[in-house]
Motif scaffolding. Structure first.
Motif, PDB file in Angstrom:
ATOM      1  N   ASP A   6       4.550  15.018  -9.444  1.00 24.69           N
ATOM      2  CA  ASP A   6       3.267  14.666  -8.841  1.00 24.69           C
ATOM      3  C   ASP A   6       2.720  13.326  -9.327  1.00 24.69           C
ATOM      4  OD1 ASP A   6       2.981  16.986  -7.214  1.00 24.69           O
ATOM      5  OD2 ASP A   6       2.523  18.122  -9.024  1.00 24.69           O
ATOM      6  N   ALA A   7       3.431  12.688 -10.248  1.00 29.19           N
ATOM      7  CA  ALA A   7       2.990  11.390 -10.770  1.00 29.19           C
ATOM      8  C   ALA A   7       3.289  10.288  -9.761  1.00 29.19           C
ATOM      9  CB  ALA A   7       3.715  11.096 -12.084  1.00 29.19           C
ATOM     10  N   ALA A   8       2.583   9.183  -9.917  1.00 32.63           N
ATOM     11  CA  ALA A   8       2.859   8.001  -9.090  1.00 32.63           C
ATOM     12  C   ALA A   8       4.317   7.600  -9.308  1.00 32.63           C
ATOM     13  CB  ALA A   8       1.934   6.860  -9.482  1.00 32.63           C
ATOM     14  N   LEU A   9       5.000   7.244  -8.224  1.00 38.48           N
ATOM     15  CA  LEU A   9       6.394   6.809  -8.354  1.00 38.48           C
ATOM     16  C   LEU A   9       6.473   5.515  -9.155  1.00 38.48           C
ATOM     17  CD1 LEU A   9       9.404   7.024  -7.712  1.00 38.48           C
ATOM     18  CD2 LEU A   9       8.948   5.894  -5.520  1.00 38.48           C
ATOM     19  N   PHE A  10       5.642   4.567  -8.790  1.00 38.48           N
ATOM     20  CA  PHE A  10       5.645   3.272  -9.476  1.00 38.48           C
ATOM     21  C   PHE A  10       4.381   3.168 -10.328  1.00 38.48           C
ATOM     22  CE2 PHE A  10       8.218   2.493  -5.620  1.00 38.48           C
ATOM     23  CZ  PHE A  10       9.420   2.184  -6.249  1.00 38.48           C
ATOM     24  N   LYS A  50       0.833  -1.212   0.000  1.00 33.16           N
ATOM     25  CA  LYS A  50       0.000   0.000   0.000  1.00 33.16           C
ATOM     26  C   LYS A  50       0.867   1.261   0.000  1.00 33.16           C
ATOM     27  CE  LYS A  50      -3.246   2.622   2.808  1.00 33.16           C
ATOM     28  NZ  LYS A  50      -4.021   2.729   4.025  1.00 33.16           N
ATOM     29  N   GLU A  51       1.948   1.232   0.780  1.00 28.57           N
ATOM     30  CA  GLU A  51       2.832   2.398   0.880  1.00 28.57           C
ATOM     31  C   GLU A  51       3.571   2.645  -0.424  1.00 28.57           C
ATOM     32  OE1 GLU A  51       3.414   1.761   5.683  1.00 28.57           O
ATOM     33  OE2 GLU A  51       4.937   0.992   4.308  1.00 28.57           O
ATOM     34  N   MET A  52       4.051   1.576  -1.048  1.00 29.25           N
ATOM     35  CA  MET A  52       4.755   1.733  -2.325  1.00 29.25           C
ATOM     36  C   MET A  52       3.798   2.217  -3.415  1.00 29.25           C
ATOM     37  SD  MET A  52       7.507  -1.402  -2.299  1.00 29.25           S
ATOM     38  CE  MET A  52       6.442  -2.650  -1.579  1.00 29.25           C
ATOM     39  N   ALA A  53       2.560   1.719  -3.383  1.00 28.20           N
ATOM     40  CA  ALA A  53       1.552   2.131  -4.363  1.00 28.20           C
ATOM     41  C   ALA A  53       1.179   3.607  -4.184  1.00 28.20           C
ATOM     42  CB  ALA A  53       0.312   1.248  -4.245  1.00 28.20           C
ATOM     43  N   SER A  54       1.301   4.127  -2.962  1.00 24.28           N
ATOM     44  CA  SER A  54       0.906   5.513  -2.657  1.00 24.28           C
ATOM     45  C   SER A  54       1.986   6.550  -2.939  1.00 24.28           C
ATOM     46  CB  SER A  54       0.529   5.626  -1.170  1.00 24.28           C
ATOM     47  OG  SER A  54      -0.526   4.766  -0.859  1.00 24.28           O
ATOM     48  N   LEU A  55       3.216   6.116  -3.103  1.00 32.88           N
ATOM     49  CA  LEU A  55       4.322   7.065  -3.291  1.00 32.88           C
ATOM     50  C   LEU A  55       4.210   7.851  -4.589  1.00 32.88           C
ATOM     51  CD1 LEU A  55       7.375   4.902  -2.128  1.00 32.88           C
ATOM     52  CD2 LEU A  55       6.465   6.927  -0.963  1.00 32.88           C
ATOM     53  N   LYS A  56       4.561   9.120  -4.500  1.00 39.73           N
ATOM     54  CA  LYS A  56       4.674   9.988  -5.669  1.00 39.73           C
ATOM     55  C   LYS A  56       6.166  10.200  -5.938  1.00 39.73           C
ATOM     56  CE  LYS A  56       0.237  11.265  -5.791  1.00 39.73           C
ATOM     57  NZ  LYS A  56      -0.610  10.468  -6.646  1.00 39.73           N
ATOM     58  N   VAL A  57       6.507  10.617  -7.145  1.00 36.65           N
ATOM     59  CA  VAL A  57       7.903  10.891  -7.477  1.00 36.65           C
ATOM     60  C   VAL A  57       8.477  11.889  -6.473  1.00 36.65           C
ATOM     61  CG1 VAL A  57       9.485  11.829  -9.207  1.00 36.65           C
ATOM     62  CG2 VAL A  57       7.594  10.355  -9.935  1.00 36.65           C
ATOM     63  N   GLU A  91      16.674  11.947   1.022  1.00 35.34           N
ATOM     64  CA  GLU A  91      17.077  10.902   1.970  1.00 35.34           C
ATOM     65  C   GLU A  91      15.961  10.438   2.897  1.00 35.34           C
ATOM     66  OE1 GLU A  91      20.533  12.053   4.189  1.00 35.34           O
ATOM     67  OE2 GLU A  91      21.879  11.588   2.521  1.00 35.34           O
ATOM     68  N   GLU A  92      15.062  11.327   3.248  1.00 35.50           N
ATOM     69  CA  GLU A  92      14.020  10.980   4.212  1.00 35.50           C
ATOM     70  C   GLU A  92      12.654  10.992   3.532  1.00 35.50           C
ATOM     71  OE1 GLU A  92      12.320  13.058   8.183  1.00 35.50           O
ATOM     72  OE2 GLU A  92      14.482  12.654   8.192  1.00 35.50           O
ATOM     73  N   ILE A  93      12.060   9.808   3.418  1.00 38.78           N
ATOM     74  CA  ILE A  93      10.734   9.682   2.817  1.00 38.78           C
ATOM     75  C   ILE A  93       9.713   9.754   3.946  1.00 38.78           C
ATOM     76  CG2 ILE A  93       9.150   8.191   1.536  1.00 38.78           C
ATOM     77  CD1 ILE A  93      11.649   6.774   0.395  1.00 38.78           C
ATOM     78  N   THR A  94       8.822  10.734   3.878  1.00 37.22           N
ATOM     79  CA  THR A  94       7.764  10.835   4.874  1.00 37.22           C
ATOM     80  C   THR A  94       6.545  10.093   4.361  1.00 37.22           C
ATOM     81  OG1 THR A  94       8.576  12.971   5.622  1.00 37.22           O
ATOM     82  CG2 THR A  94       6.317  12.416   6.212  1.00 37.22           C
ATOM     83  N   LEU A  95       6.140   9.082   5.116  1.00 36.26           N
ATOM     84  CA  LEU A  95       4.936   8.324   4.790  1.00 36.26           C
ATOM     85  C   LEU A  95       3.804   8.921   5.617  1.00 36.26           C
ATOM     86  CD1 LEU A  95       6.634   4.836   4.969  1.00 36.26           C
ATOM     87  CD2 LEU A  95       5.903   5.982   2.887  1.00 36.26           C
TER      88      LEU A  95
END
Length: 197
Positions: free
Chosen positions: A110-114, A45-52, A64-68
């Motif tokens: 703003d696009a989905a990362l994956f 779910k977290e990987m699916a939610s990530l943006k670039v 370096e720091e990804i805020t979820l």
């Protein structure tokens, strides 16, 4: 491996699934996903939610720091993941460079990362299915999208990281929850026992 729990991968098995992923379509994306799962302990779910923009700034530098955020995590618990491992940085950089080359001016922070095969964002379910296929092709029965999280926790504990730090990185509200993720390694237990006196 206990019944019902996702398989914890050893180093050789992780290399096998990464090398297998490199031989098929969307290789750079899938390798980056495997590193995010196993090296950062992220859920599907977290990987699916990530943006670039969660991993790259406007200058193209890796953050370096990804805020979820609460919306991205299970249990609405905000946490950070640290993108500091050279291997994970290389994997995500290779993938982002490929995306930039393919998308050109359409590439957006703003696009989905994956992105899925169709170019849209993954859902948590389609992300889980992708991991299932990756492990299936690599002939790793019992492995699932949760294998990365369990492997991440187990590896940290085996390296001597205290369980409180592991619990924080996992985003767990209790150490007891983290303990359930850690796979007992008989070799490690023998080593611990041999060092008592």
């Amino acid at each position: 491996m206990k019944e019902g729990k996702a398989r914890v991968l050893n180093e050789k098995e992780f290399s096998r699934v990464v090398n297998t992923a490199r031989r098929y379509a969307h290789a750079k994306r899938n390798v980056a996903l495997l590193y995010f799962s196993h090296g950062l302990g992220l859920r599907a779910k977290e990987m699916a939610s990530l943006k670039v923009r969660n991993v790259q700034d406007e200058d193209g530098q890796i953050i370096e720091e990804i805020t979820l955020s609460r919306e991205m995590t299970k249990g609405a618990k905000q946490r950070c993941a640290y993108l500091t491992s050279p291997k994970i940085i290389v994997a995500i950089r290779d993938y982002l460079d490929e995306r930039l080359e393919i998308e050109g001016a359409l590439f957006s922070l703003d696009a989905a990362l994956f992105k899925s095969q169709k170019g849209s964002a993954f859902t948590p379910n389609t992300m889980q299915q992708l991991f299932h296929r990756l492990y299936d092709v690599a002939r790793l029965p019992g492995a699932s999208s949760h294998s990365g999280r369990r492997t991440f926790a187990t590896n940290l504990i085996e390296k001597g990281v205290d369980i409180k730090a592991v619990s924080t990185l996992m985003g767990h509200s209790s150490i007891a929850m983290t303990a359930q993720y850690v796979e007992d390694n008989p070799r490690r237990l023998k080593q611990i026992s041999s060092e008592i006196f």
